[in-house]
Scaffold this active site. Structure first.
Site, short mmCIF file in Angstrom:
data_model
loop_
_atom_site.label_atom_id
_atom_site.label_comp_id
_atom_site.label_asym_id
_atom_site.label_seq_id
_atom_site.Cartn_x
_atom_site.Cartn_y
_atom_site.Cartn_z
N HIS A 48 0.83 -1.21 0.00
CA HIS A 48 0.00 0.00 0.00
C HIS A 48 0.86 1.26 0.00
CE1 HIS A 48 -3.99 -1.91 0.57
NE2 HIS A 48 -3.32 -2.83 1.27
N ASP B 173 -0.91 -4.78 6.07
CA ASP B 173 -1.87 -5.67 5.41
C ASP B 173 -1.53 -5.85 3.93
OD1 ASP B 173 -2.47 -2.92 5.15
OD2 ASP B 173 -4.44 -3.41 4.33
N GLU B 174 -2.00 -6.95 3.39
CA GLU B 174 -2.02 -7.20 1.94
C GLU B 174 -0.70 -6.88 1.24
OE1 GLU B 174 -6.67 -6.51 0.87
OE2 GLU B 174 -5.53 -4.70 1.31
N SER B 175 0.40 -7.29 1.85
CA SER B 175 1.71 -7.08 1.21
C SER B 175 2.01 -8.25 0.30
CB SER B 175 2.80 -6.93 2.29
OG SER B 175 2.64 -5.72 2.96
N HIS B 176 1.21 -8.39 -0.75
CA HIS B 176 1.26 -9.61 -1.57
C HIS B 176 2.52 -9.74 -2.41
CE1 HIS B 176 -2.69 -10.16 -0.09
NE2 HIS B 176 -3.32 -9.42 -0.96
#
Ligand code: ACM
Length: 500
Positions: free
Chosen positions: A253, A316-319
């Site tokens: 993000h 979050d969501e550190s893909h």
């Protein structure tokens, strides 16, 4: 009849007539205090005989000598009339949880006692509702007498506003704070950075806002808060009982920061401004000293301005961050935050790293991480997306909002227990409940009103009132009154089908 007796009778009649002309009118048939539609529902309400008459035209005699200064300012701003005796008292010997209060309404005035200033303000906020729902006549308002003894279930009762996907200006932010204060929200989490924009001035890295502040979802102009404005928000929120929790979301993000400073990029794709709503494609370079120098500067500048105890690091969501790199990064960033004397908060994935002692884990999607946090001795903040995400649509007809987690009507926002979300995670492990409003589809105060109300009152009660005292039919009765009250104040609350 002897002369003294006749004299006495005449005197009494005279007084009676005088009362009829100038004193309080007789109270109308009135619901007792314990039936008032208060939200969140107080823990205990005891009725007493009589009523307090508040003359709408009587001048106020209130002063900071007998009323806590913050409660006084709050009530002067929010009450329709202040011409009645009011006193507040802070008694540190009262052994009650922080924010608890006793509100006493007698025929001769109102008193609020609490163990701390937050409790006094909570009592003042309850008084605001008592006055809003009391019986009135042309000349004034009648409050039924009685005592409210009240204390919160959880210490943290939060609301999050995403100002990154769409920027929200100062007026919108202040109006939002005014609205949610009425429900005893005491933490305001600001999601200040994301792929689409960077919203807080950092003097040592000016391009964050010179470049990263200009963009938002859909390509409309973004915006940012100067450091002076951020301080103004902190003071404005504090005056209404709220502590600001700043969030810098990382290592994912982070596209807006990377567009401003490409040397922070941890992917091999050149970054360009992002106007869409997809997630999970950006990451800081977790191997570079420069990245940690950058984070140290950002955390230092924000921490210096922030009196509250918490700094939210996202996570979050550190893909596209390799998992080992992610773990090392979160471990390092937690230490940076602690060096700047703040306690970490992170989205639940941070529990896959080594949690620092005080790190609060904010559950949004993964109950297993909340359990891991508890087992490690860390507290959990409850924001399950399918119950608390205020950007979720009410149903398929909602004019804005998303529905990837669920459709959330008011009954779904109300009918759940924070202690039943992650098996093994109980009240003692839970710091509180927070309702996030992500802003992919939210552009204005009108949009905020539509999604926040009336679900925020439901979630505020989840966070405040003991589970055993919460009852859906009774909540609906009280909510119907709140819908009218909110509308009378010009708040564009959603016309929920649960009340039809
Ligand atoms: C989140 O909704 N990605 C925390």
């Amino acid at each position: 009849m002897s002369t003294p007796k006749i004299f006495l009778l005449l005197l009494v009649c005279g007084l009676f007539v005088a009362c009829g002309q100038d004193g309080p009118p007789p109270p109308p048939a009135m619901a007792p205090l314990s039936d008032m539609p208060l939200i969140p529902l107080p823990v205990e309400m005891a009725d007493a005989e009589g009523a307090l008459f508040i003359d709408l035209d009587a001048p106020s005699e209130w002063s900071e000598e007998t009323i806590d200064a913050r409660a006084l300012a709050y009530l002067r701003e929010n009450l329709p009339a202040t011409g009645f005796p009011l006193t507040t008292e802070i008694d540190a010997s009262l052994e009650l949880p922080a924010g608890s209060y006793l509100l006493n309404v007698r025929p001769d005035g109102v008193s609020i006692s609490a163990a701390d200033a937050d409790g006094v303000l909570n009592g003042a906020i309850t008084l605001e509702q008592v006055m809003a729902f009391a019986g009135d006549s042309e000349r004034g308002i009648f409050l039924p007498c009685g005592t409210i003894t009240d204390m919160p279930r959880f210490a943290y009762r939060g609301f999050m506003l995403d100002v990154a996907r769409h920027f929200m200006g100062m007026d919108t932010l202040k109006a939002t704070i005014d609205r949610i204060a009425r429900y005893k929200v005491n933490f305001l989490h600001l999601h200040l950075t994301d792929d689409q924009g960077w919203r807080i001035e950092i003097k040592s890295w000016p391009k964050l806002t010179e470049v990263g502040g200009l963009t938002e979802v859909d390509g409309t102009p973004g915006g940012f808060y100067t450091q002076e404005e951020y301080r103004e928000i902190i003071d404005y929120a504090a005056a209404r009982g709220m502590t600001v929790v700043p969030e810098v979301d990382m290592p994912g993000h982070t596209n807006a920061a990377i567009v401003a400073y490409p040397e922070l990029n941890g992917t091999d794709k050149p970054a360009k401004p992002h106007f869409g709503t997809e997630v999970g494609f950006s990451t800081f370079n977790t191997d570079s000293d420069l990245t940690y120098q950058f984070i140290d500067d950002v955390v230092r500048e924000i921490a210096e301005m922030t009196p509250g105890p918490y700094f939210h690091i996202g996570g979050d969501e550190s893909h596209v961050t390799d998992h080992e790199d992610y773990v090392r990064f979160i471990n390092e960033v937690q230490q940076i935050v602690e060096r700047h004397n703040k306690q970490n908060v992170g989205w639940d994935e941070v529990a896959s790293s080594n949690l620092a002692n005080g790190t609060v884990v904010q559950l949004w999607a993964h109950p297993e991480y909340a359990l891991r946090a508890k087992q490690n001795g860390n507290q959990v903040l409850m924001s399950p997306a399918n119950r608390t995400y205020l950007d979720m649509q009410y149903d398929s007809t909602s004019r804005i909002g998303l529905h990837w987690a669920a459709y959330i009507e008011v009954d779904s926002a109300y009918l759940w227990d924070p202690a039943a979300i992650a098996e093994g995670v109980e009240d003692a492990d839970i710091l509180g409940v927070e309702a996030p409003l992500w802003s992919e589809t939210v552009r204005s105060l009108e949009d905020i009103d539509y999604l926040v109300f009336p679900r925020l009152p439901a979630l505020a009660e989840v966070a405040w009132t003991p589970q055993r005292q919460r009852e859906w039919e009774d909540f609906k009765r009280r909510l119907a009154a709140h819908q009218e009250w909110l509308k009378s104040m010009g708040i564009g609350t959603y016309d929920t089908r649960v009340l039809k």
